[in-house]
Design an enzyme around this catalytic site. Structure first.
Site, short mmCIF file in Angstrom:
data_model
loop_
_atom_site.label_atom_id
_atom_site.label_comp_id
_atom_site.label_asym_id
_atom_site.label_seq_id
_atom_site.Cartn_x
_atom_site.Cartn_y
_atom_site.Cartn_z
N ARG A 229 0.79 -1.48 -0.12
CA ARG A 229 0.06 0.10 0.05
C ARG A 229 0.90 1.27 0.00
NH1 ARG A 229 -5.80 -0.20 3.05
NH2 ARG A 229 -6.25 -2.09 2.33
N ARG B 28 0.60 5.75 -0.45
CA ARG B 28 -0.15 6.96 0.12
C ARG B 28 -1.47 7.13 -0.57
NH1 ARG B 28 2.26 12.37 -0.47
NH2 ARG B 28 3.71 11.22 -1.71
N PHE B 29 -1.44 6.84 -1.97
CA PHE B 29 -2.72 6.90 -2.90
C PHE B 29 -3.15 5.83 -3.26
CE2 PHE B 29 0.12 10.74 -2.99
CZ PHE B 29 -0.75 11.43 -2.33
N GLY B 30 -2.76 4.50 -3.21
CA GLY B 30 -3.14 3.47 -3.80
C GLY B 30 -2.67 1.96 -3.22
N ASP C 55 13.68 11.00 -5.06
CA ASP C 55 13.23 10.21 -3.55
C ASP C 55 14.00 8.77 -3.61
OD1 ASP C 55 12.15 9.81 -1.05
OD2 ASP C 55 10.29 9.22 -1.91
N1 LIG Z 1 6.74 -3.38 -8.69
C1 LIG Z 1 6.72 -4.04 -7.32
N2 LIG Z 1 6.58 -5.09 -7.10
C2 LIG Z 1 6.43 -5.74 -5.90
N3 LIG Z 1 6.24 -4.89 -4.84
C3 LIG Z 1 5.92 -3.64 -5.13
C4 LIG Z 1 6.31 -3.21 -6.44
N4 LIG Z 1 5.96 -1.72 -6.19
C5 LIG Z 1 5.57 -1.69 -4.73
N5 LIG Z 1 5.61 -2.71 -4.17
C6 LIG Z 1 4.80 -2.72 -2.83
O1 LIG Z 1 4.15 -1.78 -2.67
C7 LIG Z 1 4.51 -0.87 -1.58
C8 LIG Z 1 3.84 0.40 -1.74
O2 LIG Z 1 4.73 1.04 -3.12
P1 LIG Z 1 4.32 2.43 -3.47
O3 LIG Z 1 5.26 2.63 -4.67
O4 LIG Z 1 3.08 2.60 -4.17
O5 LIG Z 1 4.39 3.07 -2.27
P2 LIG Z 1 5.38 4.09 -1.53
O6 LIG Z 1 6.44 4.15 -1.80
O7 LIG Z 1 5.09 3.20 -0.08
O8 LIG Z 1 4.15 5.04 -1.08
P3 LIG Z 1 4.16 6.63 -1.98
O9 LIG Z 1 2.48 6.53 -2.11
O10 LIG Z 1 4.14 7.49 -0.67
O11 LIG Z 1 5.01 6.65 -2.79
C9 LIG Z 1 5.98 -1.02 -1.43
O12 LIG Z 1 6.74 -0.62 -0.20
C10 LIG Z 1 6.29 -2.84 -1.87
O13 LIG Z 1 6.23 -3.40 -0.81
#
Ligand SMILES: Nc1ncnc2c1ncn2[C@@H]1O[C@H](COP(=O)(O)OP(=O)(O)OP(=O)(O)O)[C@@H](O)[C@H]1O
Length: 279
Positions: free
Chosen positions: A17, A19-21, A135
């Site tokens: 998860r 922040r937005f999805g 980031d």
């Molecule tokens: N390509 C991927 N393959 C496997 N898991 C993923 C992948 N992308 C994201 N995730 C999983 O989903 C989580 C959330 O990813 P996401 O990139 O949406 O958000 P974030 O970096 O935590 O938040 P933000 O919305 O603040 O950028 C990650 O921490 C990871 O565990």
């Protein structure tokens, strides 16, 4: 009518998860592949900057794909006011943050150099195409499913610089470069700073170079940029590794080395195998 995510992919379990999805594992009946689908609920996007960043994410990923060390985009679906879905490479469940936290001790230099070389290859590719990630932190450094290859991900804060510079505070306290915080124009070298901070953290067993009790305290320490290598922690770290960190975590962005130059540093070229161990 345009195709939707669910017309082409079968959504499997939720794997993360943001922040937005939410992120789901998904299956393509068309080619039998298993991917990750990031589904963003646009109603959660409060300000124009968030909206712009998230709408940029698939465009920037498409510009950068494919690259062996970058999470590649496979498909995107935009239903103009409801949701945005990005289908991308599926990565392993452990990111670099988990690896550092779980090991609880300093990483061996050859392992750290091998990871950093792959991350720098990804960063140099972004910079060649005019993109700053903005980031870079261990949580955004993923691995492929075998856990062997580094994949830089989460381009939600990335920006296309097109050879110029930008302003705007983006990033994560421990890893953000000083020029981002002082409100000046900055360029792609902000990513080199963040990579230098990551080397420091890998070789210190999880201790950041600039820290404080609050985000403000951390920002102050970053802006002072007083880089130190406490002997208790860095006694057995090579002079070559420290030299590279100094050149990357350099307050003056114009004197800071580029990602391409970092790739040619002896510590990276020699894969962290240095004969000397002098402080
Ligand atoms: N390509 C991927 N393959 C496997 N898991 C993923 C992948 N992308 C994201 N995730 C999983 O989903 C989580 C959330 O990813 P996401 O990139 O949406 O958000 P974030 O970096 O935590 O938040 P933000 O919305 O603040 O950028 C990650 O921490 C990871 O565990």
């Amino acid at each position: 009518m345009s195709q939707t995510l669910r017309d082409k992919y079968q959504l499997l379990e939720e794997i993360g998860r943001g922040r937005f999805g939410k992120i789901f594992r998904c299956f393509s009946a068309e080619n039998g592949g298993i991917y990750a689908a990031k589904v963003i609920d646009k109603s959660l996007l409060e300000d124009a900057t968030d909206r712009e960043c998230l709408e940029n994410e698939p465009k920037i990923m498409a510009l950068l794909s494919p690259h062996p060390n970058i999470v590649s985009i496979v498909d995107a679906f935009d239903s103009s006011d409801e949701s945005l879905a990005i289908v991308m490479d599926l990565c392993g469940s452990q990111n670099l943050y988990d690896r550092i936290a779980r090991s609880g001790r300093a990483m061996a230099e050859p392992d750290a150099a091998s990871l950093m070389k792959q991350l720098l290859l990804a960063v140099a590719h972004c910079h060649r195409l005019g993109v700053a990630h903005r980031d870079i932190k261990p949580e955004n450094v993923f691995f492929d499913l075998r856990g062997a290859t580094v994949k830089l991900g989460d381009f939600g804060s990335a920006v296309w610089l097109g050879g110029g510079s930008v302003t705007g505070v983006v990033g994560t306290p421990y890893y953000v470069a000083p020029e981002v915080l002082t409100g000046r124009d900055y360029g792609e070298k902000v990513d080199v700073w963040s990579c230098g901070v990551i080397i420091y953290i890998m070789l210190s067993g999880g201790i950041p170079p600039f820290y404080g009790d609050s985000a403000e305290d951390i920002f102050e320490a970053v802006v002072r940029a007083n880089l130190r290598f406490p002997p208790k922690i860095f006694r057995s770290v090579s002079a070559s590794a420290k030299d590279l960190i100094r050149k990357m975590v350099c307050r003056d962005a114009s004197r800071r080395i580029s990602a391409e130059q970092a790739l040619r540093h002896p510590w990276i070229l020699g894969e962290g195998q240095t004969s000397e161990r002098i402080a």
